[in-house]
Write a protein that holds these residues in place. Structure first.
Motif, short mmCIF file in Angstrom:
data_model
loop_
_atom_site.label_atom_id
_atom_site.label_comp_id
_atom_site.label_asym_id
_atom_site.label_seq_id
_atom_site.Cartn_x
_atom_site.Cartn_y
_atom_site.Cartn_z
N ILE A 1 -2.00 16.52 9.12
CA ILE A 1 -1.04 16.17 9.40
C ILE A 1 -1.58 14.24 9.32
N LEU A 2 -1.19 13.29 8.96
CA LEU A 2 -2.04 11.74 8.88
C LEU A 2 -0.58 11.24 10.07
N VAL A 3 -0.72 10.08 10.65
CA VAL A 3 0.34 9.43 11.88
C VAL A 3 -0.66 8.39 11.83
N LEU B 1 -4.17 1.71 8.39
CA LEU B 1 -5.11 2.74 9.85
C LEU B 1 -3.79 4.14 9.78
N HIS B 2 -4.35 5.20 9.75
CA HIS B 2 -4.06 6.73 9.49
C HIS B 2 -5.22 7.43 10.60
N PHE B 3 -4.21 8.71 11.55
CA PHE B 3 -4.97 9.36 12.69
C PHE B 3 -4.82 10.30 11.59
N HIS B 4 -5.81 11.11 10.97
CA HIS B 4 -5.75 12.76 10.89
C HIS B 4 -5.61 13.88 11.68
N LEU B 5 -4.52 14.87 12.00
CA LEU B 5 -4.75 15.58 12.45
C LEU B 5 -4.71 16.80 12.06
N GLY C 1 -16.71 5.67 6.02
CA GLY C 1 -16.00 6.63 6.45
C GLY C 1 -15.58 7.26 5.62
N GLY C 2 -15.50 6.80 4.24
CA GLY C 2 -14.60 7.49 3.49
C GLY C 2 -13.29 7.06 3.70
N GLN C 3 -12.88 6.26 4.48
CA GLN C 3 -11.69 5.69 4.20
C GLN C 3 -11.22 5.21 2.86
N GLU C 4 -9.99 6.29 2.04
CA GLU C 4 -9.65 5.28 0.68
C GLU C 4 -8.35 4.54 0.90
N ILE C 5 -6.82 4.95 1.97
CA ILE C 5 -6.04 4.14 2.13
C ILE C 5 -6.18 3.42 2.87
N TYR C 6 -6.21 2.61 2.27
CA TYR C 6 -6.36 0.95 3.91
C TYR C 6 -5.20 0.58 4.40
N ALA D 1 5.00 9.29 11.20
CA ALA D 1 3.88 11.09 10.23
C ALA D 1 4.73 11.68 9.89
N PHE D 2 2.97 12.68 8.59
CA PHE D 2 3.31 13.61 7.55
C PHE D 2 2.81 13.79 7.15
N HIS D 3 2.91 15.20 6.30
CA HIS D 3 1.94 16.01 5.60
C HIS D 3 1.31 15.08 4.82
N ASP D 4 -0.22 15.85 4.90
CA ASP D 4 -1.03 15.00 3.71
C ASP D 4 -0.80 15.71 2.72
N ILE D 5 -0.56 15.04 1.42
CA ILE D 5 -0.59 15.52 0.11
C ILE D 5 -1.67 16.56 -0.46
N ASN D 6 -3.33 16.36 0.20
CA ASN D 6 -4.55 16.72 -0.12
C ASN D 6 -4.59 18.41 0.62
N PRO D 7 -4.02 18.78 2.03
CA PRO D 7 -4.07 18.94 2.60
C PRO D 7 -5.74 19.98 3.40
N VAL E 1 -10.20 9.64 11.99
CA VAL E 1 -10.23 8.09 12.17
C VAL E 1 -11.85 7.56 11.34
N ASN E 2 -10.53 7.78 9.36
CA ASN E 2 -12.38 7.31 8.52
C ASN E 2 -11.87 5.59 8.72
N CYS E 3 -12.77 4.80 8.38
CA CYS E 3 -13.27 3.39 8.31
C CYS E 3 -14.11 3.17 7.86
N CYS F 1 0.35 -0.98 0.00
CA CYS F 1 -0.37 -0.13 0.23
C CYS F 1 1.00 1.53 -0.24
N VAL F 2 -0.20 2.09 -0.15
CA VAL F 2 0.46 3.83 -0.63
C VAL F 2 1.86 4.19 0.96
N PHE F 3 1.11 3.69 1.88
CA PHE F 3 1.80 4.17 3.08
C PHE F 3 3.15 3.73 3.87
P1 5GP Z 1 -8.53 8.82 4.36
O1 5GP Z 1 -9.82 9.06 3.74
O2 5GP Z 1 -8.31 6.48 4.22
O3 5GP Z 1 -9.34 8.88 5.25
O4 5GP Z 1 -7.55 9.50 4.39
C1 5GP Z 1 -6.87 9.42 3.21
C2 5GP Z 1 -5.89 10.85 3.17
O5 5GP Z 1 -4.75 9.84 2.71
C3 5GP Z 1 -6.23 11.75 2.05
O6 5GP Z 1 -6.69 12.80 3.65
C4 5GP Z 1 -5.53 11.82 1.26
O7 5GP Z 1 -5.47 13.22 0.56
C5 5GP Z 1 -4.35 11.31 1.49
N1 5GP Z 1 -3.21 10.58 0.90
C6 5GP Z 1 -3.28 10.07 -0.22
N2 5GP Z 1 -1.80 9.24 -0.82
C7 5GP Z 1 -0.64 10.38 -0.49
C8 5GP Z 1 0.02 9.95 -0.26
O8 5GP Z 1 0.55 9.72 -1.80
N3 5GP Z 1 1.39 11.10 -0.08
C9 5GP Z 1 0.17 11.45 1.43
N4 5GP Z 1 1.82 12.58 2.58
N5 5GP Z 1 -0.96 11.55 1.82
C10 5GP Z 1 -1.95 10.77 0.79
#
Ligand code: 5GP
Ligand code: ZN
Length: 113
Positions: A37-39, A97-101, A90-95, A25-31, A84-86, A2-4
């Motif tokens: 921050i994603l943790v 687990l991550h915590f949005h800050l 819940g709108g989870q896009e990346i499977y 923990a790193f900055h979200d690509i689409n803040p 946390v989206n589940c 997976c991406v993470f």
């Molecule tokens: P979800 O909807 O799964 O809770 O959130 C996934 C988050 O991951 C989204 O806010 C999206 O912008 C972020 N994201 C997706 N791909 C990447 C990436 O390659 N790098 C970073 N830093 N964030 C990503």
């Protein structure tokens, strides 16, 4: 992979703000806020539904990391939101687990569109 997990392995770049043996923990690509921050646990845990007893300490640790990052980024006192989206609804896009800050401005009431 997976991406993470790729970010954890250094195979994809990220603006990392914190890292230790178990957590990154790193900055979200689409803040969605001035600070977003994603943790994540380094271990690939797909969703919140996959948490087990053995993860209790890890999850506690993640919240202490979130608190520390909020302090370091100067939003501890002004305030922030942790999400946390589940799964699908819940709108989870990346499977993984991550915590949005989220913070850096008044976020207002939580809105579910
Ligand atoms: P979800 O909807 O799964 O809770 O959130 C996934 C988050 O991951 C989204 O806010 C999206 O912008 C972020 N994201 C997706 N791909 C990447 C990436 O390659 N790098 C970073 N830093 N964030 C990503
Ligand atoms: Zn993963």
């Amino acid at each position: 992979m997976c991406v993470f997990c790729k970010i954890v392995k250094g195979e994809l770049p990220a603006k990392v703000v914190y890292e230790d043996e178990k957590v990154m923990a790193f900055h979200d690509i689409n803040p969605q806020a001035p600070i977003h921050i994603l943790v994540i646990p380094k271990e690939h845990i797909e969703t919140l539904n996959d948490l087990e007893e053995k993860h209790k300490e890890l999850i506690g640790h993640i919240f202490l990391v979130i608190k520390k990052i909020a302090e370091e980024l100067g939003i501890a006192q002004s305030g922030y939101r942790v999400l946390v989206n589940c799964n699908r609804d819940g709108g989870q896009e990346i499977y993984h687990l991550h915590f949005h800050l989220l913070g850096g401005k008044p976020l207002g009431p939580m809105v579910c569109r």
